[in-house]
Design a protein around this motif. Structure first.
Motif, PDB file in Angstrom:
ATOM      1  N   ILE A  31      -9.499 -61.549 -12.025  1.00 57.10           N
ATOM      2  CA  ILE A  31      -9.759 -61.755 -10.588  1.00 57.10           C
ATOM      3  C   ILE A  31      -9.039 -63.001 -10.087  1.00 57.10           C
ATOM      4  O   ILE A  31      -8.451 -63.002  -8.999  1.00 57.10           O
ATOM      5  CB  ILE A  31     -11.282 -61.837 -10.329  1.00 57.10           C
ATOM      6  CG1 ILE A  31     -11.973 -60.524 -10.708  1.00 57.10           C
ATOM      7  CG2 ILE A  31     -11.582 -62.205  -8.883  1.00 57.10           C
ATOM      8  CD1 ILE A  31     -11.537 -59.327  -9.899  1.00 57.10           C
ATOM      9  N   TYR A  32      -9.065 -64.066 -10.893  1.00 51.18           N
ATOM     10  CA  TYR A  32      -8.381 -65.298 -10.493  1.00 51.18           C
ATOM     11  C   TYR A  32      -6.875 -65.077 -10.403  1.00 51.18           C
ATOM     12  O   TYR A  32      -6.222 -65.571  -9.476  1.00 51.18           O
ATOM     13  CB  TYR A  32      -8.690 -66.440 -11.471  1.00 51.18           C
ATOM     14  CG  TYR A  32      -7.901 -67.677 -11.161  1.00 51.18           C
ATOM     15  CD1 TYR A  32      -8.243 -68.486 -10.087  1.00 51.18           C
ATOM     16  CD2 TYR A  32      -6.778 -68.011 -11.911  1.00 51.18           C
ATOM     17  CE1 TYR A  32      -7.499 -69.602  -9.775  1.00 51.18           C
ATOM     18  CE2 TYR A  32      -6.024 -69.130 -11.611  1.00 51.18           C
ATOM     19  CZ  TYR A  32      -6.393 -69.922 -10.542  1.00 51.18           C
ATOM     20  OH  TYR A  32      -5.652 -71.024 -10.236  1.00 51.18           O
ATOM     21  N   ASN A  33      -6.318 -64.336 -11.363  1.00 50.85           N
ATOM     22  CA  ASN A  33      -4.878 -64.055 -11.319  1.00 50.85           C
ATOM     23  C   ASN A  33      -4.509 -63.228 -10.095  1.00 50.85           C
ATOM     24  O   ASN A  33      -3.455 -63.424  -9.500  1.00 50.85           O
ATOM     25  CB  ASN A  33      -4.438 -63.334 -12.590  1.00 50.85           C
ATOM     26  CG  ASN A  33      -4.433 -64.249 -13.788  1.00 50.85           C
ATOM     27  OD1 ASN A  33      -4.374 -65.464 -13.654  1.00 50.85           O
ATOM     28  ND2 ASN A  33      -4.514 -63.659 -14.971  1.00 50.85           N
ATOM     29  N   ALA A  34      -5.385 -62.316  -9.712  1.00 51.47           N
ATOM     30  CA  ALA A  34      -5.145 -61.534  -8.489  1.00 51.47           C
ATOM     31  C   ALA A  34      -5.197 -62.436  -7.261  1.00 51.47           C
ATOM     32  O   ALA A  34      -4.395 -62.290  -6.336  1.00 51.47           O
ATOM     33  CB  ALA A  34      -6.172 -60.423  -8.369  1.00 51.47           C
ATOM     34  N   TYR A  35      -6.124 -63.380  -7.259  1.00 53.12           N
ATOM     35  CA  TYR A  35      -6.223 -64.336  -6.147  1.00 53.12           C
ATOM     36  C   TYR A  35      -4.966 -65.208  -6.082  1.00 53.12           C
ATOM     37  O   TYR A  35      -4.456 -65.481  -4.993  1.00 53.12           O
ATOM     38  CB  TYR A  35      -7.476 -65.201  -6.310  1.00 53.12           C
ATOM     39  CG  TYR A  35      -7.588 -66.299  -5.300  1.00 53.12           C
ATOM     40  CD1 TYR A  35      -7.934 -66.021  -3.987  1.00 53.12           C
ATOM     41  CD2 TYR A  35      -7.323 -67.615  -5.655  1.00 53.12           C
ATOM     42  CE1 TYR A  35      -8.017 -67.039  -3.048  1.00 53.12           C
ATOM     43  CE2 TYR A  35      -7.412 -68.635  -4.732  1.00 53.12           C
ATOM     44  CZ  TYR A  35      -7.759 -68.342  -3.429  1.00 53.12           C
ATOM     45  OH  TYR A  35      -7.849 -69.342  -2.504  1.00 53.12           O
ATOM     46  N   ALA A  36      -4.479 -65.625  -7.244  1.00 51.66           N
ATOM     47  CA  ALA A  36      -3.277 -66.467  -7.275  1.00 51.66           C
ATOM     48  C   ALA A  36      -2.044 -65.685  -6.829  1.00 51.66           C
ATOM     49  O   ALA A  36      -1.133 -66.249  -6.222  1.00 51.66           O
ATOM     50  CB  ALA A  36      -3.071 -67.020  -8.677  1.00 51.66           C
ATOM     51  N   ALA A  37      -2.006 -64.383  -7.106  1.00 53.52           N
ATOM     52  CA  ALA A  37      -0.865 -63.553  -6.712  1.00 53.52           C
ATOM     53  C   ALA A  37      -0.985 -63.065  -5.268  1.00 53.52           C
ATOM     54  O   ALA A  37      -0.056 -62.449  -4.749  1.00 53.52           O
ATOM     55  CB  ALA A  37      -0.741 -62.355  -7.644  1.00 53.52           C
ATOM     56  N   PHE A  38      -2.095 -63.343  -4.613  1.00 48.68           N
ATOM     57  CA  PHE A  38      -2.333 -62.865  -3.248  1.00 48.68           C
ATOM     58  C   PHE A  38      -1.323 -63.439  -2.266  1.00 48.68           C
ATOM     59  O   PHE A  38      -0.937 -62.765  -1.304  1.00 48.68           O
ATOM     60  CB  PHE A  38      -3.754 -63.220  -2.814  1.00 48.68           C
ATOM     61  CG  PHE A  38      -4.162 -62.613  -1.518  1.00 48.68           C
ATOM     62  CD1 PHE A  38      -4.427 -61.255  -1.428  1.00 48.68           C
ATOM     63  CD2 PHE A  38      -4.273 -63.385  -0.375  1.00 48.68           C
ATOM     64  CE1 PHE A  38      -4.802 -60.677  -0.229  1.00 48.68           C
ATOM     65  CE2 PHE A  38      -4.645 -62.828   0.827  1.00 48.68           C
ATOM     66  CZ  PHE A  38      -4.912 -61.467   0.895  1.00 48.68           C
ATOM     67  N   ALA A  39      -0.862 -64.654  -2.503  1.00 48.22           N
ATOM     68  CA  ALA A  39       0.082 -65.289  -1.577  1.00 48.22           C
ATOM     69  C   ALA A  39       1.428 -64.571  -1.578  1.00 48.22           C
ATOM     70  O   ALA A  39       2.161 -64.616  -0.590  1.00 48.22           O
ATOM     71  CB  ALA A  39       0.271 -66.752  -1.958  1.00 48.22           C
ATOM     72  N   GLY A  40       1.748 -63.904  -2.671  1.00 41.25           N
ATOM     73  CA  GLY A  40       3.019 -63.168  -2.741  1.00 41.25           C
ATOM     74  C   GLY A  40       3.044 -61.939  -1.865  1.00 41.25           C
ATOM     75  O   GLY A  40       4.097 -61.487  -1.451  1.00 41.25           O
ATOM     76  N   GLY A  41       1.882 -61.376  -1.578  1.00 39.84           N
ATOM     77  CA  GLY A  41       1.798 -60.234  -0.686  1.00 39.84           C
ATOM     78  C   GLY A  41       2.125 -58.895  -1.326  1.00 39.84           C
ATOM     79  O   GLY A  41       2.258 -57.906  -0.614  1.00 39.84           O
ATOM     80  N   ASP A  42       2.258 -58.840  -2.628  1.00 40.09           N
ATOM     81  CA  ASP A  42       2.573 -57.586  -3.308  1.00 40.09           C
ATOM     82  C   ASP A  42       1.260 -56.916  -3.732  1.00 40.09           C
ATOM     83  O   ASP A  42       0.596 -57.379  -4.657  1.00 40.09           O
ATOM     84  CB  ASP A  42       3.451 -57.852  -4.530  1.00 40.09           C
ATOM     85  CG  ASP A  42       3.919 -56.574  -5.191  1.00 40.09           C
ATOM     86  OD1 ASP A  42       3.733 -55.492  -4.600  1.00 40.09           O
ATOM     87  OD2 ASP A  42       4.489 -56.665  -6.297  1.00 40.09           O
TER      88      ASP A  42
END
Length: 118
Positions: A31-42
């Protein structure tokens, strides 16, 4: 059952239920990795992180369920009252089971009620 076999089953049960803690850590890491990747917009990357966290968590929960049933058997046979440390450790794991929604919540509640009875 001999006292030594009960101690062995208790240690195996606690060791196997430690996979529950590892499983919860893996899930929240995904979940944290998904949150961190959220800024990329993919969205595929975000979904990939979430699904990998869920899949790894479910794989790691299999040994923990086996440990749960061993501890439940020990509680049902009134073998837990002999060991104070085992009872407190099983209570800790019961509260961890409550966090594993939906099946873990049922298992944790059942373990807590059996601990209160015995």
């Amino acid at each position: 059952m001999k006292q030594s076999s009960i101690v062995f089953l208790a240690v195996v049960s606690l060791f196997l239920q430690a996979f529950l803690l590892i499983s919860l850590i893996s899930f929240f890491t995904g979940i944290y990795n998904a949150y961190a990747a959220f800024a990329g917009g993919d969205p595929k990357l975000i979904a990939g992180h979430i699904s990998s966290g869920i899949v790894i968590s479910l794989i790691q929960i299999a040994p923990a369920i086996l440990g749960y049933f061993i501890s439940y058997m020990l509680i049902k046979n009134k073998r837990v009252n002999d060991f104070a440390l085992l009872k407190s450790a099983l209570k800790f794991y019961a509260y961890l089971w409550l966090l594993f929604i939906p099946i873990g919540t049922i298992l944790g509640a059942k373990l807590l009620t059996q601990l209160k009875k015995g």
